[in-house]
Design a protein around this motif. Structure first.
Motif, mmCIF file in Angstrom:
data_model
loop_
_atom_site.group_PDB
_atom_site.id
_atom_site.type_symbol
_atom_site.label_atom_id
_atom_site.label_comp_id
_atom_site.label_asym_id
_atom_site.label_seq_id
_atom_site.Cartn_x
_atom_site.Cartn_y
_atom_site.Cartn_z
ATOM 1 N N ILE A 24 0.841 -1.199 0.000
ATOM 2 C CA ILE A 24 0.000 0.000 0.000
ATOM 3 C C ILE A 24 0.876 1.250 0.000
ATOM 4 C CG2 ILE A 24 -1.703 1.304 1.337
ATOM 5 C CD1 ILE A 24 -2.721 -1.460 2.353
ATOM 6 N N ASP A 25 1.938 1.227 0.811
ATOM 7 C CA ASP A 25 2.859 2.365 0.849
ATOM 8 C C ASP A 25 3.517 2.601 -0.496
ATOM 9 O OD1 ASP A 25 2.266 2.787 3.489
ATOM 10 O OD2 ASP A 25 4.141 1.952 4.280
ATOM 11 N N VAL A 26 3.795 1.521 -1.241
ATOM 12 C CA VAL A 26 4.397 1.658 -2.573
ATOM 13 C C VAL A 26 3.480 2.460 -3.493
ATOM 14 C CG1 VAL A 26 4.963 0.378 -4.685
ATOM 15 C CG2 VAL A 26 5.918 -0.351 -2.502
ATOM 16 N N VAL A 27 2.193 2.113 -3.510
ATOM 17 C CA VAL A 27 1.251 2.834 -4.375
ATOM 18 C C VAL A 27 1.156 4.294 -3.955
ATOM 19 C CG1 VAL A 27 -1.122 2.954 -5.205
ATOM 20 C CG2 VAL A 27 -0.043 0.725 -4.852
ATOM 21 N N GLU A 28 1.059 4.537 -2.660
ATOM 22 C CA GLU A 28 0.938 5.922 -2.192
ATOM 23 C C GLU A 28 2.208 6.717 -2.467
ATOM 24 O OE1 GLU A 28 -0.362 5.482 1.884
ATOM 25 O OE2 GLU A 28 -2.478 5.467 1.252
ATOM 26 N N ALA A 29 3.379 6.085 -2.304
ATOM 27 C CA ALA A 29 4.639 6.776 -2.596
ATOM 28 C C ALA A 29 4.780 7.049 -4.094
ATOM 29 C CB ALA A 29 5.820 5.936 -2.096
ATOM 30 N N ALA A 30 4.313 6.108 -4.926
ATOM 31 C CA ALA A 30 4.367 6.321 -6.378
ATOM 32 C C ALA A 30 3.448 7.467 -6.790
ATOM 33 C CB ALA A 30 3.985 5.035 -7.106
ATOM 34 N N VAL A 76 2.630 -0.406 -11.052
ATOM 35 C CA VAL A 76 3.013 -1.128 -9.847
ATOM 36 C C VAL A 76 2.545 -2.569 -9.963
ATOM 37 C CG1 VAL A 76 2.720 -1.279 -7.333
ATOM 38 C CG2 VAL A 76 2.863 0.969 -8.453
ATOM 39 N N PHE A 77 3.438 -3.511 -9.640
ATOM 40 C CA PHE A 77 3.078 -4.929 -9.601
ATOM 41 C C PHE A 77 2.629 -5.279 -8.186
ATOM 42 C CE2 PHE A 77 6.693 -5.234 -12.846
ATOM 43 C CZ PHE A 77 5.857 -4.828 -13.866
ATOM 44 N N ASN A 94 8.676 0.614 -22.298
ATOM 45 C CA ASN A 94 9.235 1.782 -21.604
ATOM 46 C C ASN A 94 8.366 2.255 -20.440
ATOM 47 O OD1 ASN A 94 11.576 2.043 -23.279
ATOM 48 N ND2 ASN A 94 10.256 2.928 -24.864
ATOM 49 N N LEU A 95 7.592 1.347 -19.854
ATOM 50 C CA LEU A 95 6.825 1.698 -18.668
ATOM 51 C C LEU A 95 7.757 1.783 -17.459
ATOM 52 C CD1 LEU A 95 3.837 -0.768 -19.226
ATOM 53 C CD2 LEU A 95 3.807 1.700 -19.606
ATOM 54 N N VAL A 96 7.391 2.597 -16.486
ATOM 55 C CA VAL A 96 8.149 2.683 -15.248
ATOM 56 C C VAL A 96 7.615 1.607 -14.307
ATOM 57 C CG1 VAL A 96 8.820 4.139 -13.306
ATOM 58 C CG2 VAL A 96 8.500 5.156 -15.570
ATOM 59 N N ALA A 97 8.301 0.472 -14.254
ATOM 60 C CA ALA A 97 7.833 -0.668 -13.473
ATOM 61 C C ALA A 97 8.295 -0.539 -12.025
ATOM 62 C CB ALA A 97 8.350 -1.964 -14.071
ATOM 63 N N ILE A 98 7.360 -0.692 -11.102
ATOM 64 C CA ILE A 98 7.647 -0.628 -9.671
ATOM 65 C C ILE A 98 7.125 -1.908 -9.037
ATOM 66 C CG2 ILE A 98 7.304 0.665 -7.532
ATOM 67 C CD1 ILE A 98 6.570 3.083 -9.369
ATOM 68 N N LEU A 309 10.582 0.403 1.455
ATOM 69 C CA LEU A 309 10.097 0.621 0.094
ATOM 70 C C LEU A 309 11.150 0.193 -0.916
ATOM 71 C CD1 LEU A 309 8.559 4.205 0.479
ATOM 72 C CD2 LEU A 309 7.292 2.084 0.100
ATOM 73 N N PRO A 310 10.731 -0.099 -2.160
ATOM 74 C CA PRO A 310 11.721 -0.316 -3.214
ATOM 75 C C PRO A 310 12.666 0.879 -3.310
ATOM 76 C CG PRO A 310 9.523 -0.860 -3.994
ATOM 77 C CD PRO A 310 9.350 -0.210 -2.655
ATOM 78 N N ARG A 311 13.882 0.619 -3.713
ATOM 79 C CA ARG A 311 14.916 1.663 -3.710
ATOM 80 C C ARG A 311 14.495 2.908 -4.473
ATOM 81 N NH1 ARG A 311 18.482 -1.487 -4.697
ATOM 82 N NH2 ARG A 311 19.412 -1.755 -2.659
ATOM 83 N N GLU A 312 13.786 2.719 -5.596
ATOM 84 C CA GLU A 312 13.447 3.892 -6.428
ATOM 85 C C GLU A 312 12.401 4.792 -5.797
ATOM 86 O OE1 GLU A 312 11.158 0.307 -8.291
ATOM 87 O OE2 GLU A 312 13.031 0.690 -7.198
ATOM 88 N N LEU A 313 11.748 4.325 -4.727
ATOM 89 C CA LEU A 313 10.735 5.145 -4.069
ATOM 90 C C LEU A 313 11.166 5.662 -2.692
ATOM 91 C CD1 LEU A 313 7.432 3.202 -4.865
ATOM 92 C CD2 LEU A 313 8.264 5.309 -5.919
ATOM 93 N N ARG A 314 12.355 5.282 -2.270
ATOM 94 C CA ARG A 314 12.813 5.741 -0.956
ATOM 95 C C ARG A 314 13.166 7.235 -1.017
ATOM 96 N NH1 ARG A 314 16.904 0.642 0.082
ATOM 97 N NH2 ARG A 314 15.297 -0.966 -0.204
#
Length: 318
Positions: A24-30, A76-77, A94-98, A309-314
């Motif tokens: 859930i935090d991943v989606v909100e951070a994205a 987001v997966f 070229n999607l930004v995959a998270i 979080l995944p590194r790209e969202l920290r």
């Protein structure tokens, strides 16, 4: 008229696990990083309340990548994990995959890959069609993973002569059911390799243990959760097997069939790992309108697991 008394045994742990919180935090951070819309492949977790809340913030839920526009849209997966073909397809477009896959599911993926590299045929214990199972089987080529659902399936397995075997499991299974399947595998294939550490996740195990503790003392038990939530369905089954006469999976208070709860004096309440606490409170409040409720929390474990979080969202250092 005075309301009849009702003792509520509130299971702990219950509700959100660390993997769900992270997803859930991943989606909100994205959404914060990229702004809406953020596309989410499959329900981020199996709970309609959570999904609708994220939709209101700008998340767009899709079942397949081709529903997202070409270009640099963030996708987001879900926490359940995806086959390797999905991130590969995202890169081509070229999607930004998270990746919000629960780290404990990723652990199972890595184990399957290691067994494969060592020349072993992987037997996956799980439920056909569940997104976690689809994702795990999709880590390897077709035929490299065979699905086993029951002890009877073990007896029906056709294994190539001389094949070296390993097994892994879906993370949200019934602990007791899985133990039976594992025992059957080890009986038929004594040399089979298992995981270094149990694949069924800590949250699944802890929630089932709490239900086993309270269920024999309850006239009825409610699992707050969604019909398509594997871990929630297993909690209901565990309650029934532990001796609770009436065990039901309920999404919201509005879904309670009150005819099933008309003459009870004790009620167990728990929640699947993707069900928020606000829904537990909603259920208890609904019973409090009809009963004089007293609540006792029954705790069988303390949970302090945290996944970053995944590194790209920290947050980036200043």
């Amino acid at each position: 008229m005075s309301k009849p008394p009702l003792k509520v045994f509130l299971c702990a742990p219950r509700g959100f696990c660390a993997g769900v919180v992270r997803a859930i935090d991943v989606v909100e951070a994205a959404l914060k990083r990229f702004g809406p819309p953020v596309y989410v492949r499959h329900e981020i977790v199996h709970n309609r309340y959570v999904v609708e809340g994220l939709k209101a913030k700008g998340a767009v839920f899709i079942e397949e990548l081709d529903e997202a526009p070409d270009g640099d849209a963030p996708v987001v997966f879900s926490a359940h994990g995806v086959p390797k073909s999905v991130p590969a397809a995202a890169r081509l477009r070229n999607l930004v995959a998270i990746d919000a896959t629960c780290p404990l599911v990723t652990k199972v993926h890595r184990e399957a890959e290691i067994h494969h590299k060592r020349g072993r045929l992987v037997l996956l214990i799980g439920h056909a069609g569940h997104p976690e199972v689809v994702g795990t089987m999709g880590q390897l080529a077709d035929g490299a993973v065979l699905l086993v659902e029951t002890e009877a399936d073990v007896e029906r397995l056709v294994i190539p002569d001389g094949a070296e075997l390993a097994y892994a499991t879906q993370t949200t299974l019934s602990v007791d059911d899985t133990a039976g399947v594992v025992a059957a595998l080890k009986s038929r294939f004594p040399a089979i390799h298992g995981p270094h550490k149990e694949d069924i996740c800590y949250a699944t195990t802890n929630r089932q243990d709490a239900v086993k503790r309270v269920a024999p003392d309850c006239d009825a038990l409610i699992v707050v959760g969604a019909e398509n939530s594997s871990n929630s369905q297993r909690l209901r089954e565990v309650a029934e097997r532990a001796g609770c006469p009436t065990a039901r999976l309920v999404a919201r208070a509005a879904d309670i069939d009150w005819s099933l709860f008309s003459d009870i004096r004790t009620l167990g309440v728990t929640a699947g790992a993707s069900a928020p606490e606000v829904l537990v409170e909603e259920i208890i409040d609904a019973f409090a309108e009809r009963y004089e409720v007293s609540v006792e929390t029954v705790s069988t474990a303390d949970e302090n697991v945290f996944f970053p979080l995944p590194r790209e969202l920290r947050p980036q250092p200043a």
